[in-house]
Scaffold this active site. Structure first.
Site, PDB file in Angstrom:
ATOM      1  N   HIS A  79     -37.748 -37.716  81.447  1.00 53.04           N
ATOM      2  CA  HIS A  79     -38.413 -38.696  82.536  1.00 53.04           C
ATOM      3  C   HIS A  79     -39.441 -37.971  82.671  1.00 53.04           C
ATOM      4  CE1 HIS A  79     -34.259 -41.261  82.765  1.00 53.04           C
ATOM      5  NE2 HIS A  79     -33.619 -39.452  82.640  1.00 53.04           N
ATOM      6  N   SER A 115     -67.956 -34.160  78.223  1.00 55.43           N
ATOM      7  CA  SER A 115     -68.382 -35.542  78.544  1.00 55.43           C
ATOM      8  C   SER A 115     -68.815 -35.517  78.796  1.00 55.43           C
ATOM      9  CB  SER A 115     -67.198 -35.616  79.783  1.00 55.43           C
ATOM     10  OG  SER A 115     -67.955 -36.646  81.279  1.00 55.43           O
TER      11      SER A 115
END
Ligand code: ARG
Length: 483
Positions: free
Chosen positions: A157, A278
């Site tokens: 999970h 970036s």
């Protein structure tokens, strides 16, 4: 469009040029012109051997086709033809004359021809993708040896669950990839049948020898039923599915790398050589390669739907719709090969941060199950041990302490069966080593996984390397021509 070969007086005059152009598959067919030439060379050879056409004509045809195949059909003009089959026949008609070239299409239709070309094309691509898949799976198995002493949390999970060796994670990636390889091997086995000789839909009244053609093209079997064969694209469906399975395996690995390289997880570091920057944020080191592997799988998965939708509802026999198989058949192997190569190149530049990995399990809570199992070893029923450890976890959390800071005396107030050896499993490295059940994270269990995966990879690699190369096929047809 010159066209014209596939038209007779009965066809009813010239078709509108624009419609012929729109219906053409020539741009896509260029990808398998060599396969078309090899298929035709084998067919011509068989026609000569069986006496269906004069042996001298068969030789001339096969020689011409093989010499074109050696250069990948570079001399064959593709412009203005309806498909690759017509382009080759038109070229042979021009160079060898209609008396010889006009014999090649004996006992053959474009329906069984295109099925043959596609099967040869898919066979090549499946074998090469299987080889690449095996190489990456082997690299993962080897990498798991180097990383065996890295201890980190396994997640369920996406929450920290239990401590494992990084080797278990890497071998999990390898296991999924090997299963994808086995799916590719299934596709490779099923595509490996000769379609030629089915004719348009019902075979031929001429004494052709399909088994000879099969041998010349390296197909171990001939297809069972002519009508089924010309309408069958199950092999294309299986192949796109196998490609999607490889892409899904690469996608899960990529998600793990993407997540684990975030500052939130901080479990792996990317070398500058595989990280992207970036344009605005100077500090960024982005996992673009792994994101793209995941993103490109969209095309591979869409191709499965494309093939399913294409074959759904088709009538028995050949349907022109089938020509649209190329949209999926050409892009799936390209996307899959690209993603395999990218992951193979990038993975060595992904480094586990040993300290950070260990920190992810050092609070001891991920060892709670191991602690309960240690109590089970002392004779406590699992559910009782589970509750006792739950109480111990609560005690540690209430005191804002890690589980391993709980003392033996405190533990014994929770359950009398706690003793020092039981509490020792709170050392994550020990907990990892203790899980020796088959498939577990202990060293013997990991060695066994490597052996099992290694054996399965070798079997797959052997299946891929048994597929003959074009040079092998050319040599085999030449040998048949001189005997
Ligand atoms: N271009 C066609 C295809 O790719 C070849 C087979 C055409 N057969 C026919 N009868 N028109 O499927």
């Amino acid at each position: 469009m010159t066209g014209g070969i596939a038209r007779t007086e009965a066809t009813g005059g010239a078709m509108m040029t624009e419609l012929v152009e729109w219906s053409s598959s020539i741009d896509d067919d260029a990808a398998f012109i060599t396969h078309d030439l090899l298929g035709s060379a084998a067919h011509a050879t068989m026609l000569g051997k069986t006496g269906v056409i004069p042996s001298a004509h068969a030789h001339t045809l096969a020689d011409a086709l093989l010499s074109l195949a050696r250069t990948g059909g570079a001399e064959v003009p593709m412009q203005g033809e309806e498909d690759v089959h017509m382009a080759v026949e038109a070229y042979l008609t021009k160079t060898l004359g209609p008396d010889i070239a006009g014999r090649l299409h004996t006992a053959r239709s474009r329906n069984d021809q295109v099925a043959t070309d596609l099967r040869l094309f898919v066979r090549d691509r499946a074998a090469s993708l299987l080889t690449e898949t095996c190489a990456l799976a082997r690299a993962l198995v080897e990498r798991s040896v180097q990383e065996e002493d890295v201890t980190l949390a396994a997640y369920t999970h996406r929450q920290r669950a239990q401590p494992i060796s990084a080797a278990l994670l890497i071998l999990a990636w390898a296991s999924q990839l090997v299963r994808a390889g086995e799916t590719m091997a299934f596709a490779l086995d099923h595509v490996n049948e000769l379609a030629l000789g089915s004719g348009a839909c019902s075979g031929s009244s001429l004494p052709i020898d399909r088994e000879l053609t099969a041998r010349l093209l390296g197909f171990p079997r001939v297809t069972i039923n002519a009508l089924d064969t010309v309408g069958d694209r199950d092999f294309a469906l299986d192949f796109t599915w196998a490609c999607a399975r490889v892409l899904l395996a690469l996608g899960k690995l990529s998600t793990d790398v993407v997540d684990f390289s975030t500052s939130e997880f901080g479990l792996v570091k990317l070398d500058g050589s595989v990280a992207a920057g970036s344009s605005m944020m100077p500090q960024k080191k982005n996992p673009d390669v792994f994101e793209l592997v995941r993103g490109k799988s969209a095309r591979g998965i869409a191709n499965v739907t494309h093939m399913l939708t294409l074959v759904k509802g088709l009538a028995s026999g050949y349907n022109r719709d089938q020509q649209e198989d190329r949209a999926a058949l050409l892009s799936s192997p390209a996307v899959t090969a690209g993603a395999l190569r990218a992951v193979t190149l990038a993975l060595p530049h992904v480094r586990f941060d040993r300290e950070a990995c260990l920190r992810s399990v050092s609070d001891g809570f991920t060892q709670a199950t191991d602690l309960a199992e240690a109590l089970v070893k002392n004779g406590v029923p699992f559910r009782e041990a589970y509750k006792a450890v739950g109480a111990l976890v609560r005690l540690a959390q209430d005191g804002e302490r890690p589980l391993r800071a709980v003392t033996l005396a405190e533990a014994q107030t929770v359950h009398a069966s706690f003793d020092q050896p039981t509490l020792d499993v709170l050392d994550p490295a020990r907990a990892v080593l203790a899980k020796e059940s088959l498939g577990g994270s202990g060293p013997r269990a990991l060695a066994r996984q490597r052996a099992e995966l290694g054996a399965r990879i070798s079997q797959l690699a052997n299946q891929a390397s048994a597929i003959p190369s074009h040079a092998d096929l050319i040599a085999g047809i030449e040998r048949e021509l001189i005997t």
